[in-house]
Write a protein that holds these residues in place. Sequence first.
Motif, PDB file in Angstrom:
ATOM      1  N   ASP A  86      -8.948  21.254   3.802  1.00 53.68           N
ATOM      2  CA  ASP A  86     -10.123  22.185   4.744  1.00 53.68           C
ATOM      3  C   ASP A  86     -11.173  22.293   3.565  1.00 53.68           C
ATOM      4  O   ASP A  86     -12.730  22.382   4.053  1.00 53.68           O
ATOM      5  CB  ASP A  86      -9.510  23.463   5.130  1.00 53.68           C
ATOM      6  N   GLN A  87     -11.156  22.832   2.379  1.00 55.64           N
ATOM      7  CA  GLN A  87     -12.017  23.524   1.726  1.00 55.64           C
ATOM      8  C   GLN A  87     -12.881  22.109   0.664  1.00 55.64           C
ATOM      9  O   GLN A  87     -13.958  22.402   0.361  1.00 55.64           O
ATOM     10  CB  GLN A  87     -11.443  24.451   0.717  1.00 55.64           C
ATOM     11  N   LYS A  88     -11.966  21.248   0.322  1.00 55.27           N
ATOM     12  CA  LYS A  88     -12.605  20.220  -0.704  1.00 55.27           C
ATOM     13  C   LYS A  88     -12.931  19.143   0.162  1.00 55.27           C
ATOM     14  O   LYS A  88     -13.491  18.096  -0.234  1.00 55.27           O
ATOM     15  CB  LYS A  88     -11.577  19.901  -1.777  1.00 55.27           C
ATOM     16  N   ARG A  89     -12.658  19.038   1.563  1.00 55.54           N
ATOM     17  CA  ARG A  89     -12.995  18.064   2.381  1.00 55.54           C
ATOM     18  C   ARG A  89     -12.387  16.667   1.717  1.00 55.54           C
ATOM     19  O   ARG A  89     -12.885  15.454   1.746  1.00 55.54           O
ATOM     20  CB  ARG A  89     -14.453  17.839   2.550  1.00 55.54           C
ATOM     21  N   ALA A  90     -10.990  16.849   1.363  1.00 55.12           N
ATOM     22  CA  ALA A  90     -10.419  15.551   0.697  1.00 55.12           C
ATOM     23  C   ALA A  90      -9.680  14.866   1.945  1.00 55.12           C
ATOM     24  O   ALA A  90      -9.145  15.498   2.642  1.00 55.12           O
ATOM     25  CB  ALA A  90      -9.435  16.295  -0.284  1.00 55.12           C
ATOM     26  N   THR A  91      -9.494  13.449   1.606  1.00 57.56           N
ATOM     27  CA  THR A  91      -8.915  12.623   2.246  1.00 57.56           C
ATOM     28  C   THR A  91      -7.453  12.730   1.542  1.00 57.56           C
ATOM     29  O   THR A  91      -7.147  12.671   0.571  1.00 57.56           O
ATOM     30  CB  THR A  91      -9.446  11.240   2.048  1.00 57.56           C
ATOM     31  N   ILE A  92      -6.348  12.729   2.831  1.00 62.01           N
ATOM     32  CA  ILE A  92      -5.008  12.795   2.324  1.00 62.01           C
ATOM     33  C   ILE A  92      -4.613  11.339   2.817  1.00 62.01           C
ATOM     34  O   ILE A  92      -4.724  10.814   3.779  1.00 62.01           O
ATOM     35  CB  ILE A  92      -4.244  13.879   3.324  1.00 62.01           C
ATOM     36  N   GLN A  93      -3.885  10.750   1.639  1.00 60.90           N
ATOM     37  CA  GLN A  93      -3.408   9.367   1.684  1.00 60.90           C
ATOM     38  C   GLN A  93      -1.968   9.513   1.653  1.00 60.90           C
ATOM     39  O   GLN A  93      -1.377   9.854   0.722  1.00 60.90           O
ATOM     40  CB  GLN A  93      -4.093   8.290   0.907  1.00 60.90           C
ATOM     41  N   PHE A  94      -1.075   9.066   2.796  1.00 57.76           N
ATOM     42  CA  PHE A  94       0.307   9.032   2.834  1.00 57.76           C
ATOM     43  C   PHE A  94       0.965   7.674   2.746  1.00 57.76           C
ATOM     44  O   PHE A  94       0.453   6.787   3.488  1.00 57.76           O
ATOM     45  CB  PHE A  94       0.596   9.843   4.045  1.00 57.76           C
ATOM     46  N   HIS A  95       1.509   7.537   1.570  1.00 63.10           N
ATOM     47  CA  HIS A  95       2.034   6.193   1.399  1.00 63.10           C
ATOM     48  C   HIS A  95       3.432   5.939   2.171  1.00 63.10           C
ATOM     49  O   HIS A  95       4.463   6.520   1.936  1.00 63.10           O
ATOM     50  CB  HIS A  95       2.368   6.204  -0.036  1.00 63.10           C
ATOM     51  N   GLN A  96       3.170   4.817   2.905  1.00 63.81           N
ATOM     52  CA  GLN A  96       4.546   3.902   3.450  1.00 63.81           C
ATOM     53  C   GLN A  96       5.121   5.111   4.355  1.00 63.81           C
ATOM     54  O   GLN A  96       6.315   5.424   4.035  1.00 63.81           O
ATOM     55  CB  GLN A  96       5.629   3.587   2.359  1.00 63.81           C
ATOM     56  N   PRO A  97       4.451   5.378   5.388  1.00 64.62           N
ATOM     57  CA  PRO A  97       5.262   6.453   6.354  1.00 64.62           C
ATOM     58  C   PRO A  97       6.239   5.909   7.137  1.00 64.62           C
ATOM     59  O   PRO A  97       7.019   6.344   7.685  1.00 64.62           O
ATOM     60  CB  PRO A  97       3.722   6.795   7.169  1.00 64.62           C
ATOM     61  N   LYS A 128       8.966   7.455   9.711  1.00 65.02           N
ATOM     62  CA  LYS A 128       8.420   7.721  11.108  1.00 65.02           C
ATOM     63  C   LYS A 128       9.029   6.391  11.554  1.00 65.02           C
ATOM     64  O   LYS A 128       8.680   4.883  11.317  1.00 65.02           O
ATOM     65  CB  LYS A 128       6.943   7.664  10.893  1.00 65.02           C
ATOM     66  N   ASP A 129      10.082   6.805  12.630  1.00 63.23           N
ATOM     67  CA  ASP A 129      10.866   5.552  13.251  1.00 63.23           C
ATOM     68  C   ASP A 129      10.123   4.631  13.895  1.00 63.23           C
ATOM     69  O   ASP A 129      10.418   3.361  13.979  1.00 63.23           O
ATOM     70  CB  ASP A 129      11.861   6.479  13.994  1.00 63.23           C
ATOM     71  N   GLU A 130       8.784   4.904  14.563  1.00 61.33           N
ATOM     72  CA  GLU A 130       8.371   3.960  15.519  1.00 61.33           C
ATOM     73  C   GLU A 130       7.403   2.943  14.532  1.00 61.33           C
ATOM     74  O   GLU A 130       7.165   1.856  14.901  1.00 61.33           O
ATOM     75  CB  GLU A 130       7.319   4.686  16.487  1.00 61.33           C
ATOM     76  N   LEU A 131       6.809   3.388  13.372  1.00 58.51           N
ATOM     77  CA  LEU A 131       6.326   2.689  12.239  1.00 58.51           C
ATOM     78  C   LEU A 131       7.303   1.667  11.899  1.00 58.51           C
ATOM     79  O   LEU A 131       7.147   0.593  11.726  1.00 58.51           O
ATOM     80  CB  LEU A 131       5.536   3.429  11.411  1.00 58.51           C
ATOM     81  N   TRP A 132       8.608   2.176  11.525  1.00 59.68           N
ATOM     82  CA  TRP A 132       9.575   1.344  11.021  1.00 59.68           C
ATOM     83  C   TRP A 132       9.887   0.389  11.954  1.00 59.68           C
ATOM     84  O   TRP A 132       9.759  -0.851  11.558  1.00 59.68           O
ATOM     85  CB  TRP A 132      10.840   2.245  10.694  1.00 59.68           C
ATOM     86  N   ARG A 133       9.900   0.658  13.443  1.00 55.63           N
ATOM     87  CA  ARG A 133      10.311  -0.329  14.210  1.00 55.63           C
ATOM     88  C   ARG A 133       8.978  -1.421  14.361  1.00 55.63           C
ATOM     89  O   ARG A 133       9.413  -2.742  14.665  1.00 55.63           O
ATOM     90  CB  ARG A 133      10.451   0.303  15.866  1.00 55.63           C
ATOM     91  N   SER A 160       2.179   0.087   4.773  1.00 55.77           N
ATOM     92  CA  SER A 160       1.186   0.773   5.602  1.00 55.77           C
ATOM     93  C   SER A 160       0.895   2.229   4.616  1.00 55.77           C
ATOM     94  O   SER A 160       1.598   2.562   3.903  1.00 55.77           O
ATOM     95  CB  SER A 160       1.888   1.422   6.997  1.00 55.77           C
ATOM     96  N   ASN A 161      -0.244   2.607   5.189  1.00 55.25           N
ATOM     97  CA  ASN A 161      -0.684   3.944   4.552  1.00 55.25           C
ATOM     98  C   ASN A 161      -1.380   4.495   5.501  1.00 55.25           C
ATOM     99  O   ASN A 161      -2.216   3.980   6.328  1.00 55.25           O
ATOM    100  CB  ASN A 161      -1.747   3.509   3.345  1.00 55.25           C
ATOM    101  N   VAL A 162      -1.174   5.837   5.637  1.00 51.90           N
ATOM    102  CA  VAL A 162      -2.002   6.550   6.498  1.00 51.90           C
ATOM    103  C   VAL A 162      -3.205   7.448   5.947  1.00 51.90           C
ATOM    104  O   VAL A 162      -2.907   8.060   4.920  1.00 51.90           O
ATOM    105  CB  VAL A 162      -1.093   7.705   7.276  1.00 51.90           C
ATOM    106  N   TYR A 163      -4.223   7.351   6.452  1.00 57.40           N
ATOM    107  CA  TYR A 163      -5.487   7.982   6.008  1.00 57.40           C
ATOM    108  C   TYR A 163      -5.949   9.187   6.881  1.00 57.40           C
ATOM    109  O   TYR A 163      -6.222   9.009   8.022  1.00 57.40           O
ATOM    110  CB  TYR A 163      -6.705   7.066   5.774  1.00 57.40           C
ATOM    111  N   ILE A 164      -6.058  10.408   6.353  1.00 55.15           N
ATOM    112  CA  ILE A 164      -6.426  11.430   7.262  1.00 55.15           C
ATOM    113  C   ILE A 164      -7.775  12.206   6.564  1.00 55.15           C
ATOM    114  O   ILE A 164      -7.507  12.670   5.355  1.00 55.15           O
ATOM    115  CB  ILE A 164      -5.626  12.802   7.250  1.00 55.15           C
TER     116      ILE A 164
END
Length: 464
Positions: free
Chosen positions: A130-141, A145-150, A165-169
């Motif tokens: 919120d404050q630093k306007r930083a991107t969150i990169q989540f490795h290998q979700p 997360k079951d549906e991504l596994w599927r 896979s990586n998620v970028y927020i």
Amino acid sequence: MPKKAKPTGNGKEEGSVPCKQVKIEAAGGPSSILNFESPSDLFESLISPIKTETFFREFWEKKPLLIQRDDPAVATYYRSLFRLSDLKSLCSRGMYYGRDINVCRCVNGKKKVLNKDGKVHFLQLRKDFDQKRATIQFHQPQRFKDELWRIQEKLECYFGSLVGSNVYITPAGSQGLPPHYDDVEVFILQLEGEKHWCLYHPTVPLAREYSVEAEDRIGRPTHEFTLKPGDFLYFPRGTIHQADTPPGLAHSTHVTISTYQNNSWGDFLLDTMSGLVFDTAKEDLEFRAGIPRQLLLQVEATAVATRLSGFLRTLADRLEGTKELLSADMKKDFVMNRLPPYHMGDGSEFSTPGGQLPKLDSTVRLQFKDHTILTVGLHQDQCDETQEKMIYIYHSLKNRRETHMMGNEETESHGLRFPLSHMDALKQIWGHPAVSVKNLKLPTDEEKENLVLSLWTECLIQVV
């Protein structure tokens, strides 16, 4: 389903390869989003309405494909794959900076990493977001997360290659990464909010490594567009790209699904050449002759280039008639590191054999074929130090989902080893829907029973 294709973005530079844009109107319900009946069905539904043959003929390793879907059902399904709100519960499970999560922002064309040390605390993570306007990169979700596994398990079956896979927020008005290209084929699903993308001509087509590119080197974008929830984007490895979340809007969440890292013809040659040389050297005296004295001390090796080219021609001639290639690492590495089959529950069906014990009068069939590889390799005898060819069967039924694509995590191989004389019998099992044990191409009934019992113990066959 109606569709309309047109060029993407606001024009293209001379000589660029256009990205195809397909716009799709709403159709079908949530159950029709992805088809998990088979790996090929899953991939075709992922790139719908583009047909698989069209995709591989026109886009794969050639040019980007953008599919924009004005479909609330697809958007809802994509949104369920990963949300910003999922981070709170995930952090409570013990996530660590660097291993599981990176926090970063693009500042003046460079990536600035804002990671803390140790365990990730959600309140601090949200504060940086919120404050630093930083991107969150989540490795290998897909580890959580079951549906991504599927999805990714089916894609690994389809491509015969690891799929990560990586998620970028990214918050509004911010950019996480500078312009760069990757060494993987990229599939992007837009999950939440909107993301503005720019794609550029590759400086290294089908690149073999990741690299950041300076803004003054990449020229004007060849394609420019905004992804919305439910949209799909593909581009080949080496495609230079950057993306930002438009200001004044909500945050953006997308998942990048990637495959075909180190999976080129060059990699396959490196993997199989050593086995081919080993076989040839056993029969060709020239391959066993010593190299010239002091060759290894020479700065240049131009003097032996002609000799080496002759050896390569010999190998090429031998390769024409070779049926079984010795795979050094690629097959084993793939099956050791891939996802286990998707399942509900504790997965005991993959670790404990079930059903009737196979006997000589049984009929058996192979199961989990997509998760099993059969290869020929060299076995080192520990007693007399001799090497001989053996058949190796590796499978991923007991792989750990929690370590998938994590690199530094230890993995172990699961499988069996058989004499080369069992090849025809194994091909019978692999090549037919069902086979009678007594008809297996082995000389004795004892060998036939031992073979199917070994496979059954590893949950690879069942009695029908």
